[in-house]
Write an enzyme that holds these catalytic residues in place. Sequence first.
Site, PDB file in Angstrom:
ATOM      1  N   ASP A  59       7.776  -2.934   9.318  1.00 39.81           N
ATOM      2  CA  ASP A  59       6.885  -3.715   8.481  1.00 39.81           C
ATOM      3  C   ASP A  59       5.466  -3.174   8.691  1.00 39.81           C
ATOM      4  OD1 ASP A  59       5.782  -5.562   6.777  1.00 39.81           O
ATOM      5  OD2 ASP A  59       6.893  -7.269   7.568  1.00 39.81           O
TER       6      ASP A  59
HETATM    7  C1  BGC Z   1       5.250  -8.101   4.781  1.00 40.49           C
HETATM    8  C2  BGC Z   1       6.468  -7.487   4.135  1.00 40.49           C
HETATM    9  C3  BGC Z   1       6.061  -6.572   3.005  1.00 40.49           C
HETATM   10  C4  BGC Z   1       5.098  -5.531   3.534  1.00 40.49           C
HETATM   11  C5  BGC Z   1       4.668  -4.529   2.490  1.00 40.49           C
HETATM   12  C6  BGC Z   1       4.196  -7.053   5.109  1.00 40.49           C
HETATM   13  O1  BGC Z   1       3.007  -7.600   5.531  1.00 40.49           O
HETATM   14  O2  BGC Z   1       5.622  -8.791   5.939  1.00 40.49           O
HETATM   15  O3  BGC Z   1       7.339  -8.501   3.694  1.00 40.49           O
HETATM   16  O4  BGC Z   1       7.193  -5.986   2.439  1.00 40.49           O
HETATM   17  O5  BGC Z   1       3.963  -6.180   4.031  1.00 40.49           O
HETATM   18  O6  BGC Z   1       3.824  -5.085   1.563  1.00 40.49           O
END
Ligand code: BGC
Length: 764
Positions: free
Chosen positions: A317
């Site tokens: 993430d």
């Molecule tokens: C979130 C994810 C997301 C990623 C990309 C993160 O902060 O937890 O769910 O896919 O950002 O945008």
Amino acid sequence: MRHVARTCLSMLVTASLSASLTLQAAAQAPGRPDLTQAEWDRVDQLLNQMTVEEKAGQMTQLTLGVLCEQTADGTNKIKLDPAKAREAILEKHIGSVLNAGDVTMTPDEWVSIVTTLQGIATDESRLGVPLIYGIDSVHGANYVTGATIFPHNLNLGASWNPELARASGAIAARDSRAVGLNWNFAPVCDVARIQSWSRVFETFSEDPYLASVMSAAAVEGMQGDDLSDPTALAATAKHFLGYSEPRTGRDRTPAIVSTADLHDTFLPPFKAAFDAGVRTIMINSGEVNGTPVHADQRILTDLLRGELGFEGVAVTDWADVNKLVDFHYVAEDQKEAAFLAVNAGIDMAMTPLDTAFTDHVIELVEEGRLTEDRLDESVRRILALKMELGLFESVMPADAARDAIGSPEAEALSLESARQGITLLRNFGGVLPFADETRILVTGPTADDLVSLHGSWTYAWQGTNADLYPDTPTIFDAMTARFGAANVTHFEGATYDETTDLDAAVEAAEDADVVLLCLGELPSTEMPGNLSDLTISAPQIELATALAETGKPVVLVMVTNRPRVLAPIEAGIPAILWAGHPGPHGSTALAEILAGDVSPSGRLPFTYPRHTNALLTYDHKHTERFAPDNTPTGGFDPLFPFGAGLSYTSFQYDGLTVDVPAVGDTGPEGDVTVSFSLTNTGDRAGVDVLQVYVADNVASVTPRVERLKAFRRVGVAAGESVPVTFSLPPETFTMVDRDGTRFFEPGAFTIRVGDDRETIELRP
Ligand code: BGC
């Protein structure tokens, strides 16, 4: 079971049995791209030509903003900086780009940016490896102007209709892929175990089974049968694993989860997504049982690769390698963090702002701390996924693919999804539906507001920039359209933070027949959505109280991220609907329901808490429901239970019968069948959501009071009865021991449908 199958497979392969058998068995491994032998050979040839620098680059994902002249500034404009893009792609060899720089773009703008990036990668780089482009198209292609936006997952969960998850997933994929976005960071497979968590609306449910069915359908919808199809893309089961039960309720704070619970509660939706063929996972940003998941070899390698046999791509993430240093404090510096994460099992780092990770991986290989073989495992997965997406043949779909974006059929599907998810929870005295000439005051902070209808991840991350929204109807607009301007008045009464024209709203209530009170919260997600108090905000309480005191019937609509506690106001309110984030057509769907044009059919996919310190899920343990006077049920008293929801008709279940097959040492030797008849006892047609719950009455690991095991939406005409049968497969009656192993333990099980129960004995 899978483990045994893999062992058998390797025996077959070593014995050089038929190649087709090998391929067929290999295709069954979760996450494994479905490639021909020639394509696998091409992947391996490429891999063999790659330098360590190129491999480390493939494992790196940057956010679009850092390749642009200007990042998000609220102007909704972003301009690619080709020099920055060339440096990242040609010198750092990055394999992937993500996101939209917190702006939304037209299809043409997207196409222009992605085409330029892909052109650099495919035409100018040494090996011509295309980029894979990741995006959060989590409720439609929500960063593409003009694309159809759908209700959020929790609303789809409330429909209990997997076909909506499948169909809306397919549209999200189609509209994203049409502009070159070929990897979707969806669906969320987390189960919402804590109602105060900021991402409850992104989940399908608190329940593992409902979330499993919906997650699998979403994956199937997004990926279709062939990832190279110009309407399909690679889906992501996120966030693996144990993300959604932070002990404090705040995002990315520690979770403590037993091994049994990890397998029994959190894993099922991921396994369902694996079975549905999902090609990638995204890793939980938080820690589970004291280890950040990004550094947890037991979860990312032993469980994911070993036990589950997942062969797809595992992406981190946002900035989660970095966060091992200054957020989790398990690594002294960034290089150590890269070592921990790669060693734990990540394939790609969403770094996402720089390429320090890339450099550290190269150094770690040079120092002999990471092997090149380890990099090859990850890069092979990434290249194979790109191959399966057809990117080596064509990076952009034909221009005509964009014609379908925002099609009337897709918009109609969004409206239908909104209708099926809005849930009527209380209707004392039949306040609803409203007669046509009813004079209605529409009030409250979400009454004339678009952002709360849509929720976060709409045009921008938090979704709160109203300037980016197209002109779709607010609740006030839709009520005016349905009931006529002469009958509908609007006063805001309060924002989330302060009362505004409250006196005028109260005065208008005196002149109205009913009050439609639209409350909620500012959309938010992740850490910006952390809360200290789940109770609805004070100005909203003041408004609701003043309106209730007028004596006019108040119909409350909750337009929210999560179930905000209503304790101070609910007693004075005769009708309550949960609308969640129903999307651009949510207001229309709501007006149709309030008018009785549509009979509501949503059912709560979560337990609506009555009090802030009573955030239990419906499938709690027996000990959690004891009241202070030791009565065995009084301690669990939600405002509305999981599965609750009314229609404008009534349903009755009769003749619950359970048929049990022979039982062996490993459980029932066939399906247990549950049958009964469903009658619509009211005077209008309606859809009921039948729910079958099973309790393991006594077990060696403390059992949950019950769990959902089957469900179905069934439409019945007024006065009619239909026979219903559910087949519960043998796994329904298994449990998970403290080591995470699923097994059958003989004993008594109680099956519940509505208020009817049958207890069966399952013993060999
Ligand atoms: C979130 C994810 C997301 C990623 C990309 C993160 O902060 O937890 O769910 O896919 O950002 O945008």
